[in-house]
Design a protein around this motif. Structure first.
Motif, PDB file in Angstrom:
ATOM      1  N   MET A 297    -114.021 -20.881   9.432  1.00 21.78           N
ATOM      2  CA  MET A 297    -114.673 -19.572   9.404  1.00 21.78           C
ATOM      3  C   MET A 297    -115.554 -19.421   8.167  1.00 21.78           C
ATOM      4  N   GLN A 298    -115.156 -20.057   7.055  1.00 24.97           N
ATOM      5  CA  GLN A 298    -116.025 -20.063   5.880  1.00 24.97           C
ATOM      6  C   GLN A 298    -117.309 -20.839   6.166  1.00 24.97           C
ATOM      7  N   VAL A 299    -117.165 -21.956   6.868  1.00 26.25           N
ATOM      8  CA  VAL A 299    -118.341 -22.748   7.258  1.00 26.25           C
ATOM      9  C   VAL A 299    -119.295 -21.899   8.088  1.00 26.25           C
ATOM     10  N   MET A 300    -118.746 -21.207   9.096  1.00 29.73           N
ATOM     11  CA  MET A 300    -119.581 -20.412   9.983  1.00 29.73           C
ATOM     12  C   MET A 300    -120.223 -19.232   9.255  1.00 29.73           C
ATOM     13  N   ALA A 301    -119.468 -18.632   8.326  1.00 29.64           N
ATOM     14  CA  ALA A 301    -120.008 -17.508   7.568  1.00 29.64           C
ATOM     15  C   ALA A 301    -121.137 -17.962   6.645  1.00 29.64           C
ATOM     16  N   LEU A 302    -120.970 -19.139   6.024  1.00 29.42           N
ATOM     17  CA  LEU A 302    -122.039 -19.668   5.180  1.00 29.42           C
ATOM     18  C   LEU A 302    -123.284 -19.959   6.013  1.00 29.42           C
ATOM     19  N   GLU A 303    -123.091 -20.535   7.192  1.00 28.39           N
ATOM     20  CA  GLU A 303    -124.243 -20.818   8.049  1.00 28.39           C
ATOM     21  C   GLU A 303    -124.993 -19.530   8.388  1.00 28.39           C
ATOM     22  N   ALA A 304    -124.254 -18.472   8.732  1.00 28.81           N
ATOM     23  CA  ALA A 304    -124.895 -17.199   9.070  1.00 28.81           C
ATOM     24  C   ALA A 304    -125.658 -16.632   7.874  1.00 28.81           C
ATOM     25  N   ALA A 305    -125.049 -16.718   6.691  1.00 36.31           N
ATOM     26  CA  ALA A 305    -125.704 -16.190   5.492  1.00 36.31           C
ATOM     27  C   ALA A 305    -126.947 -16.997   5.140  1.00 36.31           C
ATOM     28  N   LEU A 306    -126.875 -18.308   5.305  1.00 32.05           N
ATOM     29  CA  LEU A 306    -128.019 -19.159   4.988  1.00 32.05           C
ATOM     30  C   LEU A 306    -129.158 -18.924   5.981  1.00 32.05           C
ATOM     31  N   GLN A 307    -128.814 -18.738   7.239  1.00 34.30           N
ATOM     32  CA  GLN A 307    -129.849 -18.441   8.230  1.00 34.30           C
ATOM     33  C   GLN A 307    -130.494 -17.088   7.953  1.00 34.30           C
ATOM     34  N   ALA A 308    -129.691 -16.120   7.529  1.00 34.91           N
ATOM     35  CA  ALA A 308    -130.239 -14.803   7.193  1.00 34.91           C
ATOM     36  C   ALA A 308    -131.143 -14.882   5.962  1.00 34.91           C
ATOM     37  N   ARG A 309    -130.824 -15.771   5.038  1.00 35.16           N
ATOM     38  CA  ARG A 309    -131.632 -15.953   3.824  1.00 35.16           C
ATOM     39  C   ARG A 309    -132.993 -16.550   4.160  1.00 35.16           C
TER      40      ARG A 309
ATOM     41  N   ARG B  37    -132.396 -27.092  -6.352  1.00 33.69           N
ATOM     42  CA  ARG B  37    -132.678 -25.687  -6.032  1.00 33.69           C
ATOM     43  C   ARG B  37    -131.882 -25.240  -4.812  1.00 33.69           C
ATOM     44  N   LEU B  38    -131.740 -26.120  -3.823  1.00 31.04           N
ATOM     45  CA  LEU B  38    -130.973 -25.754  -2.637  1.00 31.04           C
ATOM     46  C   LEU B  38    -129.515 -25.489  -3.012  1.00 31.04           C
TER      47      LEU B  38
ATOM     48  N   LEU C 245    -134.486 -19.552   3.986  1.00 35.24           N
ATOM     49  CA  LEU C 245    -135.132 -20.278   2.894  1.00 35.24           C
ATOM     50  C   LEU C 245    -136.235 -21.195   3.408  1.00 35.24           C
ATOM     51  N   ASP C 246    -137.373 -21.177   2.748  1.00 31.41           N
ATOM     52  CA  ASP C 246    -138.428 -22.134   3.063  1.00 31.41           C
ATOM     53  C   ASP C 246    -137.917 -23.548   2.798  1.00 31.41           C
ATOM     54  N   GLY C 247    -138.183 -24.438   3.720  1.00 31.93           N
ATOM     55  CA  GLY C 247    -137.794 -25.828   3.561  1.00 31.93           C
ATOM     56  C   GLY C 247    -136.498 -26.198   4.246  1.00 31.93           C
ATOM     57  N   VAL C 248    -135.679 -25.212   4.611  1.00 34.31           N
ATOM     58  CA  VAL C 248    -134.445 -25.504   5.345  1.00 34.31           C
ATOM     59  C   VAL C 248    -134.798 -25.689   6.815  1.00 34.31           C
ATOM     60  N   ILE C 249    -134.440 -26.845   7.353  1.00 34.89           N
ATOM     61  CA  ILE C 249    -134.841 -27.209   8.711  1.00 34.89           C
ATOM     62  C   ILE C 249    -133.752 -26.901   9.728  1.00 34.89           C
ATOM     63  N   GLU C 250    -132.521 -27.250   9.388  1.00 33.36           N
ATOM     64  CA  GLU C 250    -131.433 -27.139  10.367  1.00 33.36           C
ATOM     65  C   GLU C 250    -130.104 -27.109   9.635  1.00 33.36           C
ATOM     66  N   THR C 251    -129.125 -26.428  10.222  1.00 31.78           N
ATOM     67  CA  THR C 251    -127.761 -26.445   9.700  1.00 31.78           C
ATOM     68  C   THR C 251    -126.825 -26.980  10.770  1.00 31.78           C
ATOM     69  N   VAL C 252    -125.848 -27.786  10.345  1.00 35.96           N
ATOM     70  CA  VAL C 252    -124.922 -28.423  11.283  1.00 35.96           C
ATOM     71  C   VAL C 252    -123.491 -28.162  10.812  1.00 35.96           C
ATOM     72  N   PRO C 253    -122.761 -27.267  11.485  1.00 37.16           N
ATOM     73  CA  PRO C 253    -121.376 -26.991  11.087  1.00 37.16           C
ATOM     74  C   PRO C 253    -120.412 -28.039  11.628  1.00 37.16           C
ATOM     75  N   THR C 254    -119.386 -28.351  10.835  1.00 34.70           N
ATOM     76  CA  THR C 254    -118.303 -29.228  11.269  1.00 34.70           C
ATOM     77  C   THR C 254    -116.981 -28.510  11.015  1.00 34.70           C
TER      78      THR C 254
END
Length: 240
Positions: free
Chosen positions: A29-41, A69-70, A43-52
């Motif tokens: 759930m921490q992984v999924m929450a981080l993914e949601a927060a990063l997508q909401a942010r 910087r990332l 950021l320029d240059g972020v292409i894709e996120t892959v949760p495991t």
């Protein structure tokens, strides 16, 4: 970000943020929450996120944003308020248990001191949480099974598992989207196509979803196989 989190470079254009070890719902759930927060942010240059199970891999363009910087941007995210983003959809799939569709059902039931009907009832009562998609496109790893349905992988893997096969091992359930070798115990099969490149979103399931498995007869399986996806499944979106 909380202590214990590790930032691991994955080549020169990916960062893996690891929250811990093992298969654990809270970690995921921490992984999924981080993914949601990063997508909401956004950021320029972020292409894709892959949760495991226990980490999030962030693919990025190093010509736009570098590793240091990332890491800084991820570390600065306050994603505790995004924990509700870890609550995914509820997807209900039909499954024909046992017989030709689930040749290992009897062995799985016997290992847990159950008959086949009891094993089906226990397995279909679980809200199968999708920890991650992996191994093959659209292939979900789902948990968590009760102790009586938890057993090791098969001693001898099969060289071919039929697409749609529902299988169990190590406290989890998987569904094979394609014909492939497999070492898990086959207990049923769904007529639903879990991955179809012709769909707008090819993979039916995604990490964070909960999957309900609805037992159907072999005849119902055959009938459903000829029907469109909208008549095979139901999807309940999470309340926001």
């Amino acid at each position: 970000m909380a202590g214990g989190v590790r930032y691991l470079p994955s080549g020169d254009c990916a960062l893996t943020v690891e929250f811990g070890r093992g298969v654990d719902r809270h970690l995921n759930m921490q992984v999924m929450a981080l993914e949601a927060a990063l997508q909401a942010r956004n950021l320029d240059g972020v292409i894709e996120t892959v949760p495991t199970f226990r980490s999030l891999t962030v693919h990025y363009d190093p010509s736009v944003i570098d590793h240091a910087r990332l890491c800084h941007e991820v570390d600065a995210l306050d994603f505790a308020a995004s924990q509700d983003a870890a609550c995914g959809r509820i997807v209900t799939l039909p499954v024909a248990y046992g017989g030709v569709h689930g040749p290992d059902l009897g062995d799985v039931a016997a290992a847990g001191g159950l008959n086949e009907e009891e094993a089906i009832a226990r397995h279909s009562a679980v809200a199968h949480y999708v920890y991650m998609i992996g191994f093959a496109p659209g292939h979900p790893y789902m948990g968590d099974l009760p102790a009586e349905l938890t057993l090791p992988r098969r001693m001898t893997p099969r060289t071919r598992i039929a697409p749609g096969t529902v299988a169990v091992a190590v406290g989890q359930t998987v569904i094979y989207p394609f014909a492939s070798p497999g070492g898990w115990h086959a207990i049923g099969r769904t007529p639903v196509d879990l991955f179809n490149i012709a769909r707008d979103v090819p993979a039916l399931l995604r990490a964070g979803d909960s999957v309900r498995l609805r037992p159907v007869t072999a005849d119902e399986y055959d009938d459903l196989q000829a029907r469109p996806l909208t008549e095979q499944i139901t999807i309940a979106e999470p309340a926001r």
